[in-house]
Design an enzyme around this catalytic site. Structure first.
Site, PDB file in Angstrom:
ATOM      1  N   ASP A  97      -4.091  -2.006  22.486  1.00 10.90           N
ATOM      2  CA  ASP A  97      -2.769  -2.631  23.004  1.00 10.90           C
ATOM      3  C   ASP A  97      -2.490  -2.312  21.164  1.00 10.90           C
ATOM      4  OD1 ASP A  97      -0.900  -3.771  23.408  1.00 10.90           O
ATOM      5  OD2 ASP A  97      -1.621  -6.188  22.775  1.00 10.90           O
ATOM      6  N   GLU A 128       7.746  -5.069  19.398  1.00  9.25           N
ATOM      7  CA  GLU A 128       7.153  -5.257  20.367  1.00  9.25           C
ATOM      8  C   GLU A 128       6.465  -6.797  21.091  1.00  9.25           C
ATOM      9  OE1 GLU A 128       5.366  -5.659  24.920  1.00  9.25           O
ATOM     10  OE2 GLU A 128       4.037  -5.767  22.653  1.00  9.25           O
ATOM     11  N   GLU A 129       5.062  -6.861  20.181  1.00  5.43           N
ATOM     12  CA  GLU A 129       4.950  -8.741  20.242  1.00  5.43           C
ATOM     13  C   GLU A 129       5.574 -10.162  19.244  1.00  5.43           C
ATOM     14  OE1 GLU A 129       1.973  -8.020  21.338  1.00  5.43           O
ATOM     15  OE2 GLU A 129       1.222  -6.898  21.070  1.00  5.43           O
TER      16      GLU A 129
END
Length: 349
Positions: A97, A128-129
């Site tokens: 990931d 994105e996280e």
């Protein structure tokens, strides 16, 4: 080797600068035109600096029909790559990931170019996280792909739908006092405990994608054990199965009953992608409970029909965000050809 290099380049959300430079150097060396797009510092980081999205295209093809996409950032803590040759496993932060998937996308794109297909691009984004600001900023590139192949660990399945998210910060304010004389103050931490208790007891919506899940991610508050806490807060994330507004309204109502404030950090509804069943053959399909950058990309640019996303990757999301994060090396090797094959199917349509 490429996946190991990317894993060994730390890029926790807000600190993706070195990763952007690494990608820029590699892609330029392979003949790609590379754009480093500035992104403001990560919100909430005292020592945060400007980061960069990375967009790459072939010379003369600045707006490709198909773009491979994933995110450069990872969750903490960072730990380096470790190849277990006997077990055939690559470990490290980002192993599934999504740094290994990023490497597979670059190799797949390079193979397509070598086969004469230049209408492909690569878009790697920050944050994105956390709050999806990288993809939101990427919309200023005015890209209009027909297809975006998004890399996430989906266990070799093409995804028909993903859950949405609601990320909020709940804050309580109190009055500091000596804890020996609590009647002279008001405890923000006590209020926050009551708020979180009520939120955990609430029956959140259910639907075809399953149940809405609430995660209490981080807690901050207080100054010392012998001081009545003047402030406290918690970052919460809901995995949504329906329209976000009903959950937002209920959270606001519960919090207001305790005098707590609610700051909206990120929100998007579930993302349906049923069209993949007709567009793609030879793959299994599934739904996922995690969120991606897909709802933050504007697919409606250009004069033609809106573009579409295809969510696919190897590795398991259940290994992501853990200290056991890994990917099977054979699966990673296979992923390069799978990304190329998927791109071929989509570009032929």
């Amino acid at each position: 080797d490429m996946a190991g290099v990317l894993i060994d380049t730390p890029s926790i959300s807000g600190f993706e600068q070195a990763m952007a430079r690494c990608l820029h150097s590699f892609l330029r060396g392979q003949g790609w035109e590379v754009v480093l797009q500035p992104v403001p510092p990560q919100r909430g980081l005292v020592d945060g600096e400007e980061r960069f999205n990375v967009f790459a295209h072939r010379p003369g093809a600045p707006n490709p029909e198909l773009i491979f996409n994933t995110h450069m950032d990872t969750v903490p803590p960072y730990f380096p790559a470790k190849l277990d040759r006997a077990a055939g496993i690559l470990r490290g932060r980002g192993a599934c990931d999504t740094k290994s998937l990023m490497a597979a996308q670059m190799l797949a794109a390079q193979a397509l170019v070598a086969a004469g297909q230049t209408n492909v691009g690569l878009l790697f984004v920050v944050s994105e996280e956390t709050d999806h600001t990288g993809m939101q900023v990427a919309n200023a590139l005015n890209l209009a792909p027909r297809w975006m192949v998004v890399g996430e660990p989906t266990e070799k399945k093409v995804i028909r739908a993903q859950k949405g998210i609601l990320k909020v910060r709940v804050s309580c304010q109190g009055i500091a006092a000596h804890s020996g004389y609590p009647h002279l103050g008001h405890s923000a931490t006590a209020d926050l405990v009551h708020v979180l208790h009520e939120l955990l007891r609430e029956q959140w919506p259910s639907g075809p994608l399953g149940d809405t899940h609430l995660n209490i991610g981080t807690l901050t508050g207080g100054e010392a054990a012998n001081v009545v806490a003047p402030s406290a807060s918690a970052d919460l994330l809901f995995r949504l199965v329906d329209d976000p507004q009903s959950t937002i309204d209920r959270v606001s109502s519960i919090c207001s009953g305790f005098g707590a404030s609610v700051e909206l950090i990120a929100v998007n509804p579930p993302v349906p992608m049923e069209y993949v069943s007709d567009a793609i053959t030879g793959y299994d399909f599934d739904t996922v409970a995690f969120n991606t950058d897909i709802p933050y990309f504007d697919f409606c640019k250009g004069e033609g029909p809106p573009g579409k996303a295809v969510l696919y990757g190897h590795g398991s999301i259940t290994d992501a965000h853990t200290l056991r994060e890994h990917i099977i090396v054979d699966d990673l090797r296979q992923l390069v050809s799978c990304y190329g094959e998927l791109a071929g199917q989509l570009l032929r349509q």
